[in-house]
Motif scaffolding. Structure first.
Motif, mmCIF file in Angstrom:
data_model
loop_
_atom_site.group_PDB
_atom_site.id
_atom_site.type_symbol
_atom_site.label_atom_id
_atom_site.label_comp_id
_atom_site.label_asym_id
_atom_site.label_seq_id
_atom_site.Cartn_x
_atom_site.Cartn_y
_atom_site.Cartn_z
ATOM 1 N N ARG A 1 7.452 -11.572 -15.589
ATOM 2 C CA ARG A 1 7.601 -11.012 -14.492
ATOM 3 C C ARG A 1 8.503 -9.246 -14.839
ATOM 4 O O ARG A 1 8.540 -8.443 -13.802
ATOM 5 N N GLN A 2 8.901 -9.034 -15.902
ATOM 6 C CA GLN A 2 9.679 -7.964 -16.454
ATOM 7 C C GLN A 2 8.841 -6.962 -16.821
ATOM 8 O O GLN A 2 9.035 -5.732 -17.138
ATOM 9 N N HIS A 3 7.563 -7.029 -17.128
ATOM 10 C CA HIS A 3 6.301 -6.097 -17.651
ATOM 11 C C HIS A 3 5.342 -6.371 -16.736
ATOM 12 O O HIS A 3 4.361 -6.358 -17.595
ATOM 13 N N VAL A 4 5.227 -6.162 -15.663
ATOM 14 C CA VAL A 4 4.086 -6.085 -14.957
ATOM 15 C C VAL A 4 3.356 -4.806 -14.715
ATOM 16 O O VAL A 4 4.269 -3.905 -14.347
ATOM 17 N N ARG A 5 2.153 -4.726 -14.937
ATOM 18 C CA ARG A 5 1.357 -3.363 -15.130
ATOM 19 C C ARG A 5 0.760 -3.145 -13.836
ATOM 20 O O ARG A 5 -0.061 -4.178 -13.339
ATOM 21 N N VAL B 1 -1.732 -6.148 -13.328
ATOM 22 C CA VAL B 1 -1.933 -6.908 -14.614
ATOM 23 C C VAL B 1 -0.641 -7.681 -14.868
ATOM 24 O O VAL B 1 0.083 -6.892 -15.266
ATOM 25 N N VAL B 2 -0.886 -8.983 -14.964
ATOM 26 C CA VAL B 2 0.348 -9.937 -15.209
ATOM 27 C C VAL B 2 0.121 -10.775 -16.419
ATOM 28 O O VAL B 2 -0.895 -11.576 -16.733
ATOM 29 N N LEU C 1 9.807 -7.096 -11.884
ATOM 30 C CA LEU C 1 10.117 -7.835 -10.629
ATOM 31 C C LEU C 1 11.368 -8.685 -10.693
ATOM 32 O O LEU C 1 11.800 -8.996 -9.456
ATOM 33 N N ASN C 2 12.124 -8.745 -11.620
ATOM 34 C CA ASN C 2 13.433 -9.419 -11.643
ATOM 35 C C ASN C 2 14.318 -8.376 -11.193
ATOM 36 O O ASN C 2 15.503 -8.847 -10.833
ATOM 37 N N ASN D 1 15.784 -19.099 -15.647
ATOM 38 C CA ASN D 1 15.720 -18.882 -13.997
ATOM 39 C C ASN D 1 15.773 -17.321 -14.201
ATOM 40 O O ASN D 1 15.080 -16.590 -13.191
ATOM 41 N N LYS D 2 16.464 -16.705 -15.016
ATOM 42 C CA LYS D 2 16.651 -15.174 -15.160
ATOM 43 C C LYS D 2 15.319 -14.405 -15.292
ATOM 44 O O LYS D 2 15.175 -13.227 -15.006
ATOM 45 N N LYS D 3 14.321 -15.169 -16.017
ATOM 46 C CA LYS D 3 12.692 -14.769 -16.123
ATOM 47 C C LYS D 3 11.988 -15.107 -15.028
ATOM 48 O O LYS D 3 10.922 -14.673 -15.088
#
Length: 262
Positions: free
Chosen positions: A186-190, A226-227, A206-207, A23-25
């Motif tokens: 979600r932690q590395h959306v460019r 970019v996701v 985004l988290n 869930n943390k991700k």
């Protein structure tokens, strides 16, 4: 034989756990500070950081001057402005004015006005100042026609989406694309942003609730989001059912082997 079956059970459990995403991700805008307790339910305010878009060469703007004599001149394609806007989504050059290499647009009756380097509201003022030399009791409306956001990668509906609002944030843009998939990173959306002669790449998380204070939270026209997928997705191959099918086949073969060798 019991050892073999036990090993298969362990493998099956490990594969099942590998296909799960924490869930943390997944949860957006989490409070990263620990020990806040009940305070996490209290309203929290974040400073607005929304830089205005600056018009540049080759931008296409819609200019509407409401005046008894001028309305038809500026509604170039149709008497119905809503019809024009629907056409503008696909073909903005048909109804808009392109800012030339000198930063100017050439408007009917009032002539050339310099718009490059201005915000949309400043552009309205510049055109209004020029128009008052010719008319009274008029109203000017300007907005950007080549205003799109592109969303690609691990989303439900990737695509290029037009928007005609002064502010669009990254959450709104992702909702246009049907939201992220379960296996999106979600932690590395460019965010890829055109800066004229160079492109800028901005990475956002985004988290993390602190995203709301990041200037990149508010998008600029023609940004590309970019996701990428999580690394675990390489293992599950997009559909978790594939894993369970493989496990079921493995257990069936092992069971058949045990029955035959008894």
């Amino acid at each position: 034989m019991n050892t073999t079956i036990g090993n298969l059970v362990v493998i099956a459990l490990l594969c099942g756990l590998a296909s799960c995403v924490s869930n943390k991700k997944i949860v957006y805008l989490q409070d990263q500070e620990k020990g806040n307790g009940h305070k996490r339910f209290e309203p929290v305010s974040y400073p607005a950081t929304s830089p205005d878009y600056i018009l540049e060469t080759n931008d296409i703007v819609s200019v509407k001057i409401n005046h008894l004599q001028l309305t038809q001149d500026y509604q170039q394609v149709s008497e119905d402005f809503d019809t024009q806007m629907r056409m503008g989504i696909q073909h903005p050059m048909l109804i808009g004015f392109t800012i030339d290499d000198n930063g100017m647009v050439d408007l009917p009756t009032i002539g050339k006005v310099e718009l490059a380097g201005l915000t949309i509201f400043q552009a309205q003022e510049a055109i209004s100042d020029k128009a008052k030399q010719y008319f009274t009791n008029y109203a000017v409306k300007v907005f950007l026609l080549n205003s799109y956001v592109s969303v690609i990668g691990e989303v439900q509906r990737p695509g290029r989406f037009p928007f005609y609002v002064n502010e669009l944030n990254i959450m709104e843009a992702l909702s246009m694309a049907g939201d992220l998939s379960e296996y999106a990173d979600r932690q590395h959306v460019r965010i890829i942003r055109d800066r004229g002669e160079k492109n800028e790449v901005i990475v956002v998380d985004l988290n993390d609730r602190e995203l709301l204070t990041n200037p990149a939270y508010h998008l600029q026209p023609n940004d590309i989001i970019v996701v990428n997928p999580l690394s675990s997705k390489k293992f599950i191959r997009r559909d978790p059912q594939n894993i369970f099918n493989a496990i079921s086949t493995l257990v069936s073969v092992a069971t058949l082997f045990v029955l035959i060798t008894r």
